[in-house]
Design a protein around this motif. Structure first.
Motif, mmCIF file in Angstrom:
data_model
loop_
_atom_site.group_PDB
_atom_site.id
_atom_site.type_symbol
_atom_site.label_atom_id
_atom_site.label_comp_id
_atom_site.label_asym_id
_atom_site.label_seq_id
_atom_site.Cartn_x
_atom_site.Cartn_y
_atom_site.Cartn_z
ATOM 1 N N ALA A 126 3.488 -5.597 -33.022
ATOM 2 C CA ALA A 126 2.987 -4.514 -32.169
ATOM 3 C C ALA A 126 3.677 -4.527 -30.813
ATOM 4 O O ALA A 126 3.998 -3.459 -30.255
ATOM 5 N N THR A 127 3.945 -5.703 -30.254
ATOM 6 C CA THR A 127 4.637 -5.787 -28.965
ATOM 7 C C THR A 127 6.069 -5.290 -29.074
ATOM 8 O O THR A 127 6.557 -4.558 -28.195
ATOM 9 N N VAL A 128 6.755 -5.658 -30.150
ATOM 10 C CA VAL A 128 8.136 -5.198 -30.337
ATOM 11 C C VAL A 128 8.181 -3.690 -30.552
ATOM 12 O O VAL A 128 9.032 -2.984 -29.983
ATOM 13 N N VAL A 129 7.264 -3.170 -31.359
ATOM 14 C CA VAL A 129 7.216 -1.722 -31.597
ATOM 15 C C VAL A 129 6.922 -0.973 -30.301
ATOM 16 O O VAL A 129 7.527 0.077 -30.013
ATOM 17 N N ALA A 130 6.006 -1.499 -29.494
ATOM 18 C CA ALA A 130 5.702 -0.863 -28.211
ATOM 19 C C ALA A 130 6.921 -0.862 -27.297
ATOM 20 O O ALA A 130 7.172 0.126 -26.585
ATOM 21 N N ALA A 131 7.696 -1.951 -27.296
ATOM 22 C CA ALA A 131 8.906 -1.998 -26.472
ATOM 23 C C ALA A 131 9.939 -0.980 -26.944
ATOM 24 O O ALA A 131 10.632 -0.352 -26.124
ATOM 25 N N LEU A 132 10.051 -0.787 -28.248
ATOM 26 C CA LEU A 132 10.978 0.222 -28.764
ATOM 27 C C LEU A 132 10.507 1.634 -28.426
ATOM 28 O O LEU A 132 11.326 2.516 -28.115
ATOM 29 N N LEU A 133 9.211 1.866 -28.479
ATOM 30 C CA LEU A 133 8.682 3.191 -28.142
ATOM 31 C C LEU A 133 8.752 3.475 -26.653
ATOM 32 O O LEU A 133 8.631 4.638 -26.241
ATOM 33 N N ASP A 134 8.934 2.453 -25.847
ATOM 34 C CA ASP A 134 9.031 2.629 -24.398
ATOM 35 C C ASP A 134 10.425 3.036 -23.956
ATOM 36 O O ASP A 134 10.659 3.306 -22.781
ATOM 37 N N THR A 135 11.379 3.094 -24.868
ATOM 38 C CA THR A 135 12.737 3.490 -24.542
ATOM 39 C C THR A 135 12.874 5.011 -24.641
ATOM 40 O O THR A 135 11.939 5.718 -25.030
ATOM 41 N N THR A 136 14.055 5.501 -24.299
ATOM 42 C CA THR A 136 14.316 6.943 -24.320
ATOM 43 C C THR A 136 14.715 7.367 -25.732
ATOM 44 O O THR A 136 15.899 7.481 -26.071
ATOM 45 N N LEU A 137 13.718 7.578 -26.569
ATOM 46 C CA LEU A 137 13.954 8.037 -27.931
ATOM 47 C C LEU A 137 13.792 9.555 -28.009
ATOM 48 O O LEU A 137 13.036 10.150 -27.229
ATOM 49 N N ARG A 138 14.474 10.151 -28.942
ATOM 50 C CA ARG A 138 14.266 11.571 -29.195
ATOM 51 C C ARG A 138 12.965 11.754 -29.965
ATOM 52 O O ARG A 138 12.720 11.058 -30.946
ATOM 53 N N GLY A 139 12.159 12.686 -29.526
ATOM 54 C CA GLY A 139 10.867 12.892 -30.158
ATOM 55 C C GLY A 139 9.928 11.713 -29.951
ATOM 56 O O GLY A 139 9.277 11.251 -30.888
ATOM 57 N N ARG A 140 9.861 11.215 -28.706
ATOM 58 C CA ARG A 140 9.038 10.038 -28.434
ATOM 59 C C ARG A 140 7.566 10.279 -28.756
ATOM 60 O O ARG A 140 6.878 9.404 -29.270
ATOM 61 N N THR A 141 7.089 11.484 -28.460
ATOM 62 C CA THR A 141 5.678 11.778 -28.732
ATOM 63 C C THR A 141 5.377 11.702 -30.223
ATOM 64 O O THR A 141 4.349 11.161 -30.637
ATOM 65 N N TRP A 142 6.296 12.214 -31.037
ATOM 66 C CA TRP A 142 6.089 12.171 -32.484
ATOM 67 C C TRP A 142 6.077 10.735 -32.984
ATOM 68 O O TRP A 142 5.233 10.366 -33.810
ATOM 69 N N TRP A 143 7.005 9.914 -32.509
ATOM 70 C CA TRP A 143 7.053 8.513 -32.933
ATOM 71 C C TRP A 143 5.802 7.754 -32.499
ATOM 72 O O TRP A 143 5.276 6.929 -33.244
ATOM 73 N N ARG A 144 5.337 8.036 -31.295
ATOM 74 C CA ARG A 144 4.150 7.330 -30.795
ATOM 75 C C ARG A 144 2.899 7.722 -31.565
ATOM 76 O O ARG A 144 2.014 6.904 -31.773
ATOM 77 N N MET A 145 2.832 8.965 -31.967
ATOM 78 C CA MET A 145 1.678 9.381 -32.755
ATOM 79 C C MET A 145 1.765 8.891 -34.202
ATOM 80 O O MET A 145 0.753 8.612 -34.833
ATOM 81 N N SER A 146 2.972 8.739 -34.709
ATOM 82 C CA SER A 146 3.129 8.352 -36.112
ATOM 83 C C SER A 146 2.694 6.912 -36.350
ATOM 84 O O SER A 146 2.233 6.588 -37.456
ATOM 85 N N VAL A 147 2.823 6.039 -35.350
ATOM 86 C CA VAL A 147 2.418 4.644 -35.560
ATOM 87 C C VAL A 147 0.899 4.524 -35.677
ATOM 88 O O VAL A 147 0.397 3.486 -36.136
ATOM 89 N N LEU A 148 0.169 5.554 -35.280
ATOM 90 C CA LEU A 148 -1.282 5.520 -35.374
ATOM 91 C C LEU A 148 -1.793 6.067 -36.707
ATOM 92 O O LEU A 148 -2.982 5.939 -37.008
ATOM 93 N N LEU A 149 -0.911 6.668 -37.502
ATOM 94 C CA LEU A 149 -1.345 7.260 -38.765
ATOM 95 C C LEU A 149 -1.967 6.245 -39.731
ATOM 96 O O LEU A 149 -2.973 6.558 -40.377
ATOM 97 N N PRO A 150 -1.430 5.030 -39.881
ATOM 98 C CA PRO A 150 -2.106 4.074 -40.781
ATOM 99 C C PRO A 150 -3.531 3.752 -40.365
ATOM 100 O O PRO A 150 -4.381 3.471 -41.217
ATOM 101 N N PHE A 151 -3.808 3.787 -39.063
ATOM 102 C CA PHE A 151 -5.161 3.510 -38.597
ATOM 103 C C PHE A 151 -6.118 4.635 -38.966
ATOM 104 O O PHE A 151 -7.320 4.405 -39.139
#
Length: 339
Positions: A126-151
């Motif tokens: 979870a810490t590594v994934v959060a660090a990757l999501l904290d970078t300048t990714l394209r579609g950051r909002t989509w990626w951040r919401m997608s990690v919550l789908l399993p929950f």
């Protein structure tokens, strides 16, 4: 003409017949009003936080604290399965029965094993994934919401999916193992294998949730710290270990403590992993957890409720002990990092 006009002008300052002269206010009235308002303001600042959190503690006292205390009270009595009320005082007999029960020992080690296989990798990933999501990714909002789908997926649906993956004979994992020439694994009768299967299910559901909590803490870190570290020649990896992790230490403590509590109270995943539903944690209790033990004890034939209450209090004390150990260790690491 001039005399009349002079007289008229001279009479102007006199009191009008409709409005009387303004009486001067008492000398201390404004000061007393200001002082009263100041006292009320200070009282509001002091009491308002307690009033805001008071509803939570009232609800907790009714549906949490009272059952906890009553459970502790009930654990010292005998209560037949179909009795109308609890029987005589028997002291610590229920606790002695639980602590000497070999099934309880298996449930304890099963819980610790599943907890270590789930919480430790879960927090790291979870810490590594959060660090990757904290970078300048394209579609950051989509990626951040997608990690919550399993929950969001219902536990029963997740259990069906992983039940098909880890089926003993026709499961997808065993098909892959046999395809590459490795022996198949009996996931429900092999104790470490069942721990791994259940831990995989837990990590699937909770890794993204913890990643978003850690990401929120990373977002609050001032970007000036990263710019200063980059100017000093620190790489991304060094920035992560020397800037990011020290800055999110309070959040990491929160995630570790909550993961510890949830890992030691695991019930849904192993309960649904038991496809037979007759052995309550495997034929030889390979993956029965402490919460499943409490559930099964409450449905036993001899003093079910007092013994289940004793087991619940033992579980409560184990969770408190693990939480205190986590707190002490993290505080020690924090003090060493400051020195």
């Amino acid at each position: 003409m001039s005399e009349n006009s002079t007289a008229t002008v001279g009479d102007a300052p006199s009191a009008s017949p409709t409005r009387g002269p303004r009486r001067p206010s008492p000398r201390g009235a404004p000061t007393a009003t200001i002082a009263r308002r100041h006292r009320l303001s200070r009282l509001d600042v002091r009491l308002s936080p307690y009033l805001y959190v008071l509803p939570f503690f009232l609800v907790f006292a009714v549906i949490g604290l009272y059952p906890l205390l009553y459970t502790g009270y009930l654990s010292f009595f005998s209560w037949p399965r179909f009795g109308a009320d609890h029987g005589p005082w028997i002291g610590w007999a229920n606790y002695s029965h639980v602590l000497h029960d070999p099934v309880f020992h298996k449930a304890l080690w099963n819980t610790i094993g599943i907890f270590l296989l789930s919480s430790v990798p879960q927090i790291a990933v979870a810490t590594v994934v959060a660090a990757l999501l904290d970078t300048t990714l394209r579609g950051r909002t989509w990626w951040r919401m997608s990690v919550l789908l399993p929950f969001v997926v219902a536990p029963a649906a997740a259990a069906l999916i992983f039940g098909a993956l880890f089926a003993d004979k026709s499961g997808l994992v065993n098909q892959i193992l046999s395809g590459i020439g490795l022996p198949e694994i009996s996931w429900h009768s092999n104790r470490p294998a069942s721990w791994l299967a259940i831990a995989t299910m837990v990590n699937y559901r909770w890794t993204g949730y913890n990643a978003l909590i850690v990401l929120a803490a990373m977002q609050a870190i001032p970007r000036d710290l990263y710019e200063a570290a980059a100017i000093d020649g620190a790489s991304r990896v060094k920035q992560f270990f020397h800037v990011t992790l020290p800055s999110i230490r309070p959040t990491m403590i929160f995630v570790i403590v909550t993961s510890t509590i949830g890992g030691l109270q695991i019930f849904t995943e192993p309960r649904l992993f038991d496809t037979n539903l007759q052995h309550q944690g495997g034929a030889n209790y390979e993956y029965q957890t402490l919460t499943m033990y409490v559930f099964n004890t409450a449905n036993s034939s001899t003093d079910p409720y007092p013994r289940a209450a004793a087991a619940a209090w033992i579980l409560f004390l184990i969770i408190v002990a693990f939480a205190l150990v986590n707190f002490v260790v993290t505080r020690a690491v924090q003090r060493r990092s400051h020195t």
